[in-house]
Structures are given as structure tokens and as C-alpha cells.
Design a protein around this motif. Sequence first.
Motif, PDB file in Angstrom:
ATOM      1  N   UNK A  60       0.820  -1.208   0.000  1.00  0.00           N
ATOM      2  CA  UNK A  60       0.000   0.000   0.000  1.00  0.00           C
ATOM      3  C   UNK A  60       0.851   1.254   0.000  1.00  0.00           C
ATOM      4  N   UNK A  61       1.950   1.251   0.734  1.00  0.00           N
ATOM      5  CA  UNK A  61       2.854   2.398   0.760  1.00  0.00           C
ATOM      6  C   UNK A  61       3.515   2.605  -0.597  1.00  0.00           C
ATOM      7  N   UNK A  62       3.924   1.521  -1.229  1.00  0.00           N
ATOM      8  CA  UNK A  62       4.556   1.612  -2.541  1.00  0.00           C
ATOM      9  C   UNK A  62       3.564   2.150  -3.567  1.00  0.00           C
ATOM     10  N   UNK A  63       2.332   1.669  -3.512  1.00  0.00           N
ATOM     11  CA  UNK A  63       1.307   2.141  -4.446  1.00  0.00           C
ATOM     12  C   UNK A  63       1.024   3.618  -4.216  1.00  0.00           C
ATOM     13  N   UNK A  64       0.957   4.052  -2.967  1.00  0.00           N
ATOM     14  CA  UNK A  64       0.706   5.456  -2.664  1.00  0.00           C
ATOM     15  C   UNK A  64       1.828   6.346  -3.182  1.00  0.00           C
ATOM     16  N   UNK A  65       3.068   5.968  -2.929  1.00  0.00           N
ATOM     17  CA  UNK A  65       4.211   6.755  -3.414  1.00  0.00           C
ATOM     18  C   UNK A  65       4.222   6.782  -4.940  1.00  0.00           C
ATOM     19  N   UNK A  66       3.943   5.649  -5.563  1.00  0.00           N
ATOM     20  CA  UNK A  66       3.893   5.598  -7.025  1.00  0.00           C
ATOM     21  C   UNK A  66       2.788   6.472  -7.592  1.00  0.00           C
ATOM     22  N   UNK A  67       1.629   6.469  -6.950  1.00  0.00           N
ATOM     23  CA  UNK A  67       0.512   7.295  -7.418  1.00  0.00           C
ATOM     24  C   UNK A  67       0.840   8.779  -7.285  1.00  0.00           C
ATOM     25  N   UNK A  68       1.464   9.172  -6.184  1.00  0.00           N
ATOM     26  CA  UNK A  68       1.854  10.581  -6.004  1.00  0.00           C
ATOM     27  C   UNK A  68       2.890  10.970  -7.050  1.00  0.00           C
ATOM     28  N   UNK A  69       3.868  10.109  -7.285  1.00  0.00           N
ATOM     29  CA  UNK A  69       4.888  10.382  -8.292  1.00  0.00           C
ATOM     30  C   UNK A  69       4.260  10.550  -9.676  1.00  0.00           C
ATOM     31  N   UNK A  70       3.365   9.642 -10.046  1.00  0.00           N
ATOM     32  CA  UNK A  70       2.711   9.750 -11.354  1.00  0.00           C
ATOM     33  C   UNK A  70       1.829  10.986 -11.444  1.00  0.00           C
ATOM     34  N   UNK A  71       1.187  11.363 -10.343  1.00  0.00           N
ATOM     35  CA  UNK A  71       0.375  12.578 -10.328  1.00  0.00           C
ATOM     36  C   UNK A  71       1.217  13.819 -10.558  1.00  0.00           C
ATOM     37  N   UNK A  72       2.354  13.898  -9.887  1.00  0.00           N
ATOM     38  CA  UNK A  72       3.258  15.042 -10.082  1.00  0.00           C
ATOM     39  C   UNK A  72       3.794  15.048 -11.502  1.00  0.00           C
ATOM     40  N   UNK A  73       4.179  13.902 -12.008  1.00  0.00           N
ATOM     41  CA  UNK A  73       4.671  13.798 -13.384  1.00  0.00           C
ATOM     42  C   UNK A  73       3.602  14.246 -14.381  1.00  0.00           C
ATOM     43  N   UNK A  74       2.356  13.858 -14.137  1.00  0.00           N
ATOM     44  CA  UNK A  74       1.249  14.266 -15.006  1.00  0.00           C
ATOM     45  C   UNK A  74       1.052  15.779 -14.978  1.00  0.00           C
ATOM     46  N   UNK A  75       1.126  16.373 -13.781  1.00  0.00           N
ATOM     47  CA  UNK A  75       0.962  17.822 -13.670  1.00  0.00           C
ATOM     48  C   UNK A  75       2.091  18.575 -14.371  1.00  0.00           C
ATOM     49  N   UNK A  76       3.302  18.075 -14.284  1.00  0.00           N
ATOM     50  CA  UNK A  76       4.424  18.695 -14.989  1.00  0.00           C
ATOM     51  C   UNK A  76       4.204  18.594 -16.490  1.00  0.00           C
ATOM     52  N   UNK A  77       3.745  17.445 -16.964  1.00  0.00           N
ATOM     53  CA  UNK A  77       3.474  17.262 -18.396  1.00  0.00           C
ATOM     54  C   UNK A  77       2.382  18.220 -18.861  1.00  0.00           C
ATOM     55  N   UNK A  78       1.326  18.370 -18.077  1.00  0.00           N
ATOM     56  CA  UNK A  78       0.243  19.312 -18.420  1.00  0.00           C
ATOM     57  C   UNK A  78       0.798  20.736 -18.473  1.00  0.00           C
ATOM     58  N   UNK A  79       1.679  21.082 -17.537  1.00  0.00           N
ATOM     59  CA  UNK A  79       2.300  22.406 -17.536  1.00  0.00           C
ATOM     60  C   UNK A  79       3.074  22.661 -18.816  1.00  0.00           C
ATOM     61  N   UNK A  80       3.871  21.697 -19.248  1.00  0.00           N
ATOM     62  CA  UNK A  80       4.610  21.855 -20.501  1.00  0.00           C
ATOM     63  C   UNK A  80       3.672  21.940 -21.702  1.00  0.00           C
ATOM     64  N   UNK A  81       2.601  21.167 -21.675  1.00  0.00           N
ATOM     65  CA  UNK A  81       1.628  21.174 -22.753  1.00  0.00           C
ATOM     66  C   UNK A  81       0.949  22.550 -22.855  1.00  0.00           C
ATOM     67  N   UNK A  82       0.590  23.115 -21.729  1.00  0.00           N
ATOM     68  CA  UNK A  82      -0.044  24.444 -21.711  1.00  0.00           C
ATOM     69  C   UNK A  82       0.923  25.496 -22.233  1.00  0.00           C
ATOM     70  N   UNK A  83       2.184  25.414 -21.834  1.00  0.00           N
ATOM     71  CA  UNK A  83       3.178  26.382 -22.305  1.00  0.00           C
ATOM     72  C   UNK A  83       3.356  26.253 -23.816  1.00  0.00           C
ATOM     73  N   UNK A  84       3.386  25.044 -24.336  1.00  0.00           N
ATOM     74  CA  UNK A  84       3.553  24.839 -25.779  1.00  0.00           C
ATOM     75  C   UNK A  84       2.348  25.340 -26.571  1.00  0.00           C
ATOM     76  N   UNK A  85       1.149  25.114 -26.043  1.00  0.00           N
ATOM     77  CA  UNK A  85      -0.058  25.503 -26.775  1.00  0.00           C
ATOM     78  C   UNK A  85      -0.369  26.990 -26.660  1.00  0.00           C
ATOM     79  N   UNK A  86      -0.178  27.556 -25.501  1.00  0.00           N
ATOM     80  CA  UNK A  86      -0.628  28.949 -25.268  1.00  0.00           C
ATOM     81  C   UNK A  86       0.521  29.907 -24.982  1.00  0.00           C
ATOM     82  N   UNK A  87       1.733  29.409 -24.884  1.00  0.00           N
ATOM     83  CA  UNK A  87       2.827  30.277 -24.470  1.00  0.00           C
ATOM     84  C   UNK A  87       3.602  30.731 -25.612  1.00  0.00           C
TER      85      UNK A  87
END
Length: 87
Positions: A60-87
Motif C-alpha cells: 500500500x505504501x509503494x502504491x501510494x508513493x507511485x501514485x503521487x509520483x505519477x500525479x506530479x509527473x502528469x501535472x508537470x506534463x500538463x504544464x509543458x503542454x499548456x506552455x507549448x499551446x498557449x505560451x
Amino acid sequence: MLIKCPECESVASDQADFCPRCGYKLGMDVEHPDFEPAAWNAVFNKYDMFVRGSVFDKLGSVVLVGAVFLGVLFLVWIGFLVVELFG
């Protein structure tokens, strides 16, 4: 068939040689009546959280850490996507 460990009272298979939770030798041999599970506990004492912890707790701890890591990675990817599209 499941049996109860006489040392820690957790459930273990009757086919197991040692308790998966505390390391107690199940089905004491007549040849080795002087076996002391306390000696095994002293050996593994510094690894107590690994020996005594539930596999599901660790998983459960490993899954939680992995989910948080993937969530942060997803948010960073969305940030780059927004900069590319609108920046």
C-alpha cells in the motif's frame, strides 16, 4: 490448512517451515529442542519493520508513493503542454 503461530499468533500455512511474520520455526524438530525463536528475533531486530510488517502494508505504501509520483509527473506534463499551446 492454516495454523496459528505459537510465538506471535499470526496465521501461517501448515506447509511453512517458519512463520512469515516473526520467523518462528513451525513444527519444532525433535532433533533440535533447543531452538529459540528469540535468537532469530535478535538477528532480525534491526530489520523489524520488514520482518514484522504486513506485505499489504508495504504494498500500500509503494502504491501510494507511485501514485503521487505519477500525479506530479502528469501535472508537470500538463504544464509543458499548456506552455507549448498557449505560451
